[in-house]
Design a protein around this motif. Structure first.
Motif, PDB file in Angstrom:
ATOM      1  N   VAL A 460       0.842  -1.210   0.000  1.00 29.34           N
ATOM      2  CA  VAL A 460       0.000   0.000   0.000  1.00 29.34           C
ATOM      3  C   VAL A 460       0.868   1.247   0.000  1.00 29.34           C
ATOM      4  CG1 VAL A 460      -1.655   1.320   1.357  1.00 29.34           C
ATOM      5  CG2 VAL A 460      -1.954  -1.137   1.093  1.00 29.34           C
ATOM      6  N   LEU A 461       1.931   1.230   0.826  1.00 32.43           N
ATOM      7  CA  LEU A 461       2.839   2.379   0.849  1.00 32.43           C
ATOM      8  C   LEU A 461       3.503   2.572  -0.510  1.00 32.43           C
ATOM      9  CD1 LEU A 461       4.135   4.578   2.565  1.00 32.43           C
ATOM     10  CD2 LEU A 461       5.913   2.943   3.215  1.00 32.43           C
ATOM     11  N   GLY A 462       3.925   1.445  -1.114  1.00 33.39           N
ATOM     12  CA  GLY A 462       4.502   1.556  -2.447  1.00 33.39           C
ATOM     13  C   GLY A 462       3.502   2.052  -3.467  1.00 33.39           C
ATOM     14  N   GLY A 463       2.263   1.570  -3.360  1.00 34.28           N
ATOM     15  CA  GLY A 463       1.227   2.062  -4.270  1.00 34.28           C
ATOM     16  C   GLY A 463       1.005   3.556  -4.122  1.00 34.28           C
ATOM     17  N   LEU A 464       0.997   4.022  -2.861  1.00 35.21           N
ATOM     18  CA  LEU A 464       0.859   5.469  -2.642  1.00 35.21           C
ATOM     19  C   LEU A 464       2.047   6.228  -3.229  1.00 35.21           C
ATOM     20  CD1 LEU A 464      -0.485   5.511   1.029  1.00 35.21           C
ATOM     21  CD2 LEU A 464      -1.775   5.868  -1.081  1.00 35.21           C
ATOM     22  N   LEU A 465       3.244   5.630  -3.088  1.00 38.04           N
ATOM     23  CA  LEU A 465       4.410   6.262  -3.700  1.00 38.04           C
ATOM     24  C   LEU A 465       4.264   6.300  -5.220  1.00 38.04           C
ATOM     25  CD1 LEU A 465       7.249   7.462  -3.449  1.00 38.04           C
ATOM     26  CD2 LEU A 465       8.150   5.124  -3.521  1.00 38.04           C
ATOM     27  N   GLY A 466       3.727   5.186  -5.778  1.00 38.82           N
ATOM     28  CA  GLY A 466       3.489   5.171  -7.217  1.00 38.82           C
ATOM     29  C   GLY A 466       2.485   6.230  -7.640  1.00 38.82           C
ATOM     30  N   VAL A 467       1.453   6.398  -6.830  1.00 37.32           N
ATOM     31  CA  VAL A 467       0.477   7.458  -7.133  1.00 37.32           C
ATOM     32  C   VAL A 467       1.151   8.821  -7.087  1.00 37.32           C
ATOM     33  CG1 VAL A 467      -1.602   8.602  -6.305  1.00 37.32           C
ATOM     34  CG2 VAL A 467      -1.495   6.113  -6.354  1.00 37.32           C
ATOM     35  N   GLY A 468       2.036   9.011  -6.079  1.00 37.64           N
ATOM     36  CA  GLY A 468       2.759  10.269  -6.009  1.00 37.64           C
ATOM     37  C   GLY A 468       3.653  10.491  -7.219  1.00 37.64           C
ATOM     38  N   VAL A 469       4.327   9.405  -7.640  1.00 32.83           N
ATOM     39  CA  VAL A 469       5.158   9.528  -8.833  1.00 32.83           C
ATOM     40  C   VAL A 469       4.297   9.866 -10.044  1.00 32.83           C
ATOM     41  CG1 VAL A 469       6.666   8.248 -10.407  1.00 32.83           C
ATOM     42  CG2 VAL A 469       6.947   8.001  -7.935  1.00 32.83           C
ATOM     43  N   GLY A 470       3.127   9.210 -10.133  1.00 37.21           N
ATOM     44  CA  GLY A 470       2.218   9.506 -11.238  1.00 37.21           C
ATOM     45  C   GLY A 470       1.750  10.949 -11.221  1.00 37.21           C
ATOM     46  N   LEU A 471       1.460  11.454 -10.012  1.00 41.14           N
ATOM     47  CA  LEU A 471       1.039  12.855  -9.918  1.00 41.14           C
ATOM     48  C   LEU A 471       2.164  13.798 -10.336  1.00 41.14           C
ATOM     49  CD1 LEU A 471      -0.945  12.772  -6.544  1.00 41.14           C
ATOM     50  CD2 LEU A 471      -1.883  12.998  -8.842  1.00 41.14           C
ATOM     51  N   VAL A 472       3.399  13.458  -9.914  1.00 42.27           N
ATOM     52  CA  VAL A 472       4.530  14.300 -10.314  1.00 42.27           C
ATOM     53  C   VAL A 472       4.704  14.267 -11.832  1.00 42.27           C
ATOM     54  CG1 VAL A 472       7.035  14.557 -10.154  1.00 42.27           C
ATOM     55  CG2 VAL A 472       5.696  14.062  -8.098  1.00 42.27           C
ATOM     56  N   ARG A 473       4.591  13.052 -12.406  1.00 37.75           N
ATOM     57  CA  ARG A 473       4.703  12.942 -13.859  1.00 37.75           C
ATOM     58  C   ARG A 473       3.590  13.727 -14.550  1.00 37.75           C
ATOM     59  NH1 ARG A 473       4.790   6.794 -15.387  1.00 37.75           N
ATOM     60  NH2 ARG A 473       4.754   7.756 -17.462  1.00 37.75           N
ATOM     61  N   MET A 474       2.399  13.644 -14.000  1.00 39.30           N
ATOM     62  CA  MET A 474       1.283  14.357 -14.609  1.00 39.30           C
ATOM     63  C   MET A 474       1.490  15.873 -14.529  1.00 39.30           C
ATOM     64  SD  MET A 474      -2.766  14.076 -13.664  1.00 39.30           S
ATOM     65  CE  MET A 474      -2.542  14.857 -12.078  1.00 39.30           C
ATOM     66  N   MET A 475       2.018  16.346 -13.387  1.00 39.21           N
ATOM     67  CA  MET A 475       2.239  17.784 -13.255  1.00 39.21           C
ATOM     68  C   MET A 475       3.393  18.262 -14.128  1.00 39.21           C
ATOM     69  SD  MET A 475       1.551  18.568  -9.203  1.00 39.21           S
ATOM     70  CE  MET A 475       2.712  17.337  -8.627  1.00 39.21           C
ATOM     71  N   ARG A 476       4.375  17.390 -14.333  1.00 31.18           N
ATOM     72  CA  ARG A 476       5.519  17.770 -15.176  1.00 31.18           C
ATOM     73  C   ARG A 476       5.245  17.566 -16.662  1.00 31.18           C
ATOM     74  NH1 ARG A 476      10.491  18.356 -12.876  1.00 31.18           N
ATOM     75  NH2 ARG A 476      11.472  17.571 -14.771  1.00 31.18           N
ATOM     76  N   ASP A 477       4.211  16.795 -16.966  1.00 33.51           N
ATOM     77  CA  ASP A 477       3.892  16.512 -18.367  1.00 33.51           C
ATOM     78  C   ASP A 477       2.965  17.605 -18.888  1.00 33.51           C
ATOM     79  OD1 ASP A 477       3.438  15.493 -20.820  1.00 33.51           O
ATOM     80  OD2 ASP A 477       2.393  13.673 -20.167  1.00 33.51           O
ATOM     81  N   HIS A 478       3.486  18.465 -19.773  1.00 32.70           N
ATOM     82  CA  HIS A 478       2.704  19.566 -20.330  1.00 32.70           C
ATOM     83  C   HIS A 478       2.327  19.309 -21.795  1.00 32.70           C
ATOM     84  CE1 HIS A 478       3.562  21.866 -16.750  1.00 32.70           C
ATOM     85  NE2 HIS A 478       4.859  21.641 -16.912  1.00 32.70           N
ATOM     86  N   GLY A 570      10.139  18.091 -36.141  1.00 34.38           N
ATOM     87  CA  GLY A 570       9.997  16.719 -35.684  1.00 34.38           C
ATOM     88  C   GLY A 570       8.612  16.321 -35.264  1.00 34.38           C
ATOM     89  N   GLU A 571       7.595  17.144 -35.449  1.00 34.20           N
ATOM     90  CA  GLU A 571       6.238  16.806 -35.027  1.00 34.20           C
ATOM     91  C   GLU A 571       5.465  16.053 -36.108  1.00 34.20           C
ATOM     92  OE1 GLU A 571       4.305  19.714 -32.100  1.00 34.20           O
ATOM     93  OE2 GLU A 571       5.462  21.065 -33.388  1.00 34.20           O
ATOM     94  N   GLY A 572       6.040  15.892 -37.305  1.00 34.11           N
ATOM     95  CA  GLY A 572       5.399  15.073 -38.330  1.00 34.11           C
ATOM     96  C   GLY A 572       4.558  15.837 -39.320  1.00 34.11           C
ATOM     97  N   LYS A 573       4.777  17.142 -39.483  1.00 34.62           N
ATOM     98  CA  LYS A 573       3.970  17.920 -40.427  1.00 34.62           C
ATOM     99  C   LYS A 573       4.215  17.465 -41.864  1.00 34.62           C
ATOM    100  CE  LYS A 573       7.395  21.601 -40.910  1.00 34.62           C
ATOM    101  NZ  LYS A 573       7.778  21.136 -42.254  1.00 34.62           N
ATOM    102  N   TRP A 702       1.739  13.982 -30.376  1.00 32.85           N
ATOM    103  CA  TRP A 702       1.144  13.375 -29.173  1.00 32.85           C
ATOM    104  C   TRP A 702       2.231  13.084 -28.139  1.00 32.85           C
ATOM    105  CZ3 TRP A 702       1.740   8.815 -26.489  1.00 32.85           C
ATOM    106  CH2 TRP A 702       0.714   8.464 -25.628  1.00 32.85           C
ATOM    107  N   GLY A 703       2.005  13.593 -26.917  1.00 32.51           N
ATOM    108  CA  GLY A 703       2.907  13.290 -25.809  1.00 32.51           C
ATOM    109  C   GLY A 703       4.235  14.009 -25.860  1.00 32.51           C
ATOM    110  N   GLN A 704       4.446  14.941 -26.819  1.00 36.69           N
ATOM    111  CA  GLN A 704       5.744  15.603 -26.940  1.00 36.69           C
ATOM    112  C   GLN A 704       5.621  17.119 -26.969  1.00 36.69           C
ATOM    113  OE1 GLN A 704       8.699  14.172 -26.747  1.00 36.69           O
ATOM    114  NE2 GLN A 704       7.766  12.134 -26.523  1.00 36.69           N
ATOM    115  N   THR A 705       4.688  17.640 -27.717  1.00 40.91           N
ATOM    116  CA  THR A 705       4.587  19.093 -27.879  1.00 40.91           C
ATOM    117  C   THR A 705       4.183  19.747 -26.558  1.00 40.91           C
ATOM    118  OG1 THR A 705       3.937  18.805 -30.179  1.00 40.91           O
ATOM    119  CG2 THR A 705       3.493  20.944 -29.166  1.00 40.91           C
ATOM    120  N   ASP A 706       4.958  20.691 -26.115  1.00 40.40           N
ATOM    121  CA  ASP A 706       4.681  21.393 -24.869  1.00 40.40           C
ATOM    122  C   ASP A 706       3.547  22.403 -25.074  1.00 40.40           C
ATOM    123  OD1 ASP A 706       5.378  23.833 -22.857  1.00 40.40           O
ATOM    124  OD2 ASP A 706       6.010  21.896 -22.034  1.00 40.40           O
TER     125      ASP A 706
END
Length: 761
Positions: A460-478, A570-573, A702-706
């Protein structure tokens, strides 16, 4: 494939979306967990294995439990009698106080000394887990450094006792069982026998401590009571002496019926009442006899009241003589000698009767005078006694105060004497208030560590850490992952989502007999013609979606100039522009694809690698027909940028009058002209050519352009192309990864529906 998505939500759907806001929020949460499922799972598994390792390296512990019953009736030395703890709140507080007492240091220290745990190896050098060893090593290192800096004496036996006491307190658990007066004591040790031994020792130490504390309290109470009794005895004797002295000073004599003066007044009052009665009777007799004397013959009632035989006899003679005198006078006449003699005899009897009544009157008068004199004497005596009694009463008020004080001291003395006797008995025979009802037994199985629990908690603690990592990734992913995100950020419609083609086959050239010049397009990589070669793929359908949206924007009979741009390279235009040109040409429209990226003509290098002439020559006035290249598989033409020389002012080239004239001339020959333009951020060419373009397609990777970069690029483009942006294209969508962001978007639109139509085909 991803069908066309409108830029704005229709009005008829807004109410439905707002009413289902909670559902969408829940869906977003589920998408977050699905998107980060791998990270959460890896963290949970890693921590679960770590928990397993901690449990495996932790020495097992065994817990033994004992139960003690606390007497609900608390014996109180200083109270009148033992009071039962009837108030639930008071009883609960008393029980909880006993729980704290059992877990106190004094009870634990008594158990340590009784079992001599200072020399027990299990407590002096207890086994420890791997984590504790690591922590202990760190602590020892810090302590060693501290001793080097500040030398201190080595720990002696008191420090060992303190360490053992802290260890026992950490493994001791005491609680109250429900709302009862049963206290449960649980202790965990490394061996079953030691656990039972320590828990029983603590229970016995608590009971012994209770007896000793009661004995000490009783002894202290006895000493205090004895001093208080001596003080009260002296105070009681002093108060009694004050009462007796006051009585002697004021001549106050108490009898069983009260004070002597009060008794005298009572007796004298009775005599006075009797004297007044006798005086009244004598006065009544005197008045009556005086009344009788005023008449000739007393009547029978008066005669009977006088109770005099002489008067009664004389009255009888008088009445008889008067009867005879009346009879003789009627018979013989009033002057007859015998009648006269009777009258004389009657006169003598009346005189005798009056003399007798006069004598009685004198006697009554004498009795009245005597009774009156006696009454006056008693009244005077009563007045004197009443006057003396007022003074005595004033003295008795103070006397009663002294007697009350003496009585209080006497009662206190008796009460404390009784309490002292009870305390002495309790000191001689102490009664314990607690007893051991369930002794601790050696446990049959370990109580800790619980491997499953350790793994579950660590997971459970690891899962919560994973959720925290996911939240950090989500906040850093623009970047953008769904068309909805792209539309929300840009306020532009996402015309299509183009899936990522992981590996496209290389295709060989196909001759085109219809090409009169003999020039054909040679592909460097199959991705630039993938929509044509795999027409049933989701990739081809997504390109068709772009074409359909452009058809709705195009005015029939008029050529449309479409510029394909991106924010950064590099975005594929280029790939979108090439495949879009093929789909448009395949649909029967006359389509021209122009490579306008003069800085880096990647499209020209891929399609016409060996071309020597192209856009720059057309701008210079050379016939365009001689410069075009066509694909042998689709009705579209391509105008490359063949000049490899680096130009310093490419923006002036693409915005020149020659470029404008070239596009006007080409509009008569083609239905759609697609311009592969350079990126917006690093190059200004796309902004320079904006006045010559009818519609822009903005390609977003997708997943790259800021988001910030896209916002800046759109801002730059909007200044020059107000209202000309047809929409955005979400390119290189990883369908499998997209499932982590939107299940419906990735699964149903790109997988389930496309597979259905492929099978149908």
């Amino acid at each position: 494939m991803m069908l066309e998505r409108p830029g704005r939500v229709p009005q008829y759907a807004e109410s439905a979306l707002s009413s289902e806001g909670t559902l969408f929020e829940l869906s977003a949460i589920l998408d977050f967990f699905q998107r980060n499922a791998s990270v959460i799972a890896v963290c949970a598994l890693a921590f679960a294995f770590l928990g397993f390792g901690v449990a495996a390296t932790t020495p097992p512990k065994f817990s033994s439990t004992a139960r003690i019953l606390i007497d609900s009736k608390r014996v109180q030395v200083a109270s009148q009698q033992a009071q039962p703890a009837s108030d639930p709140a008071t009883a609960g507080s008393a029980a909880e106080s006993q729980v704290e007492l059992i877990a106190s240091n004094s009870v634990i220290l008594s158990a340590i000394r009784k079992l001599d745990l200072v020399h027990d190896p299990e407590f002096v050098r207890p086994p420890s887990s791997l984590l504790n060893k690591i922590k202990g090593g760190i602590s020892d290192g810090i302590a060693s450094v501290s001793r080097l800096i500040l030398p201190s004496a080595p720990p002696g036996e008191p420090d060992v006792e303190r360490d053992i006491m802290e260890s026992i307190a950490g493994n001791l658990f005491v609680r109250r069982v429900g709302i009862t007066f049963v206290i449960e004591i649980t202790y965990s040790a490394f061996t079953p026998a030691k656990a039972a031994q320590v828990v029983n020792a603590i229970a016995e130490a608590y009971i012994t401590d209770e007896l000793e504390s009661k004995y000490a309290a009783t002894k202290r109470a006895s000493i205090w009571l004895q001093d208080r009794i001596n003080e009260l005895r002296e105070q009681s004797s002093t108060a009694d002496r004050l009462v007796q002295d006051y009585k002697s000073q004021h001549n106050i004599v108490d009898t069983n019926r009260g004070s002597m003066i009060e008794q005298q007044i009572s007796e004298l009052n009775s005599q006075l009442i009797l004297a007044r009665t006798q005086t009244a009777e004598a006065k009544a007799r005197l008045d009556r006899i005086v009344q009788v004397l005023s008449s000739d013959v007393p009547d029978a009632t008066v005669t009977d009241a006088l109770r005099s035989e002489v008067v009664s006899k004389l009255r009888g003679q008088l009445l008889e003589l008067r009867r005879r005198e009346a009879e003789w006078s009627r018979r013989y006449g009033a002057q007859q000698q015998a009648v006269v003699s009777l009258r004389e005899e009657i006169g003598q009897v009346q005189k005798s009767l009056r003399d007798e009544l006069q004598r009685i009157s004198e006697t009554f008068k004498s009795d009245f005078d005597i009774a009156k004199a006696r009454q006056d004497s008693l009244e005077k005596s009563m007045s004197d006694l009443v006057q003396n009694n007022g003074e005595v009463r004033q003295a008795q008020i103070r006397l009663r105060e002294l007697e009350s004080a003496a009585q209080v001291y006497h009662n206190l003395y008796e009460t404390f004497l009784q309490r002292y006797t009870e305390a002495s008995q309790q000191q001689t025979f102490p009664i314990p208030e607690a007893r051991l009802i369930t002794p601790g037994l050696p446990p049959q199985r370990k109580s800790s560590p619980m491997t499953t629990l350790y793994m579950a908690m660590a997971g459970v603690l690891g899962g919560l850490l994973g959720v925290g990592v996911g939240l950090v990734r989500m906040m850093r992913d623009h970047s953008f992952h769904t068309p909805a995100e792209l539309e929300s950020a840009t306020n532009l419609g996402c015309l299509s989502s183009v899936p990522l083609v992981h590996k496209a086959p290389a295709y060989r050239q196909v001759p085109n007999a219809e090409h009169q010049s003999g020039k054909i397009v040679a592909f460097k990589a199959g991705i630039l013609r993938h929509a044509f070669d795999d027409p049933f793929s989701s990739f081809a359908e997504s390109i068709r979606a772009i074409k359909v949206n452009l058809d709705m924007e195009r005015v029939p009979g008029k050529c449309m100039v479409v510029g394909v741009v991106s924010s950064i390279p590099g975005e594929g235009k280029t790939m979108v522009a090439s495949n879009l040109a093929q789909i448009v040409g395949q649909s029967g429209h006359r389509c021209l694809l122009i490579d306008c990226d003069l800085r880096r003509p990647a499209l020209s290098h891929a399609l016409t690698r060996h071309a020597k002439q192209g856009l720059l020559e057309a701008l210079a006035g050379q016939p365009v027909r001689d410069l075009l290249h066509v694909g042998g598989w689709s009705r579209y033409a391509f105008l490359p940028c063949a000049n490899s020389a680096r130009l310093g002012s490419t923006d002036n080239v693409v915005s020149s009058p020659s470029m404008k004239l070239l596009l006007e001339n080409l509009q008569d020959a083609f239905d759609v002209i697609i311009l592969d333009l350079p990126p917006l951020i690093p190059v200004v060419d796309s902004r320079a050519i904006a006045p010559l373009v009818d519609k822009f397609l903005v390609v977003v990777e997708w997943g790259q352009t800021d988001r910030t970069i896209l916002s800046e690029a759109l801002g730059l483009l909007s200044d020059k192309a107000q209202g000309k942006i047809a929409g955005t294209v979400l390119n290189k969508v990883d369908v499998r990864a997209a499932k982590r962001y939107s299940t419906a978007y990735a699964k149903y639109y790109h997988s389930a529906y496309h597979s259905h139509y492929v099978r149908g085909a």
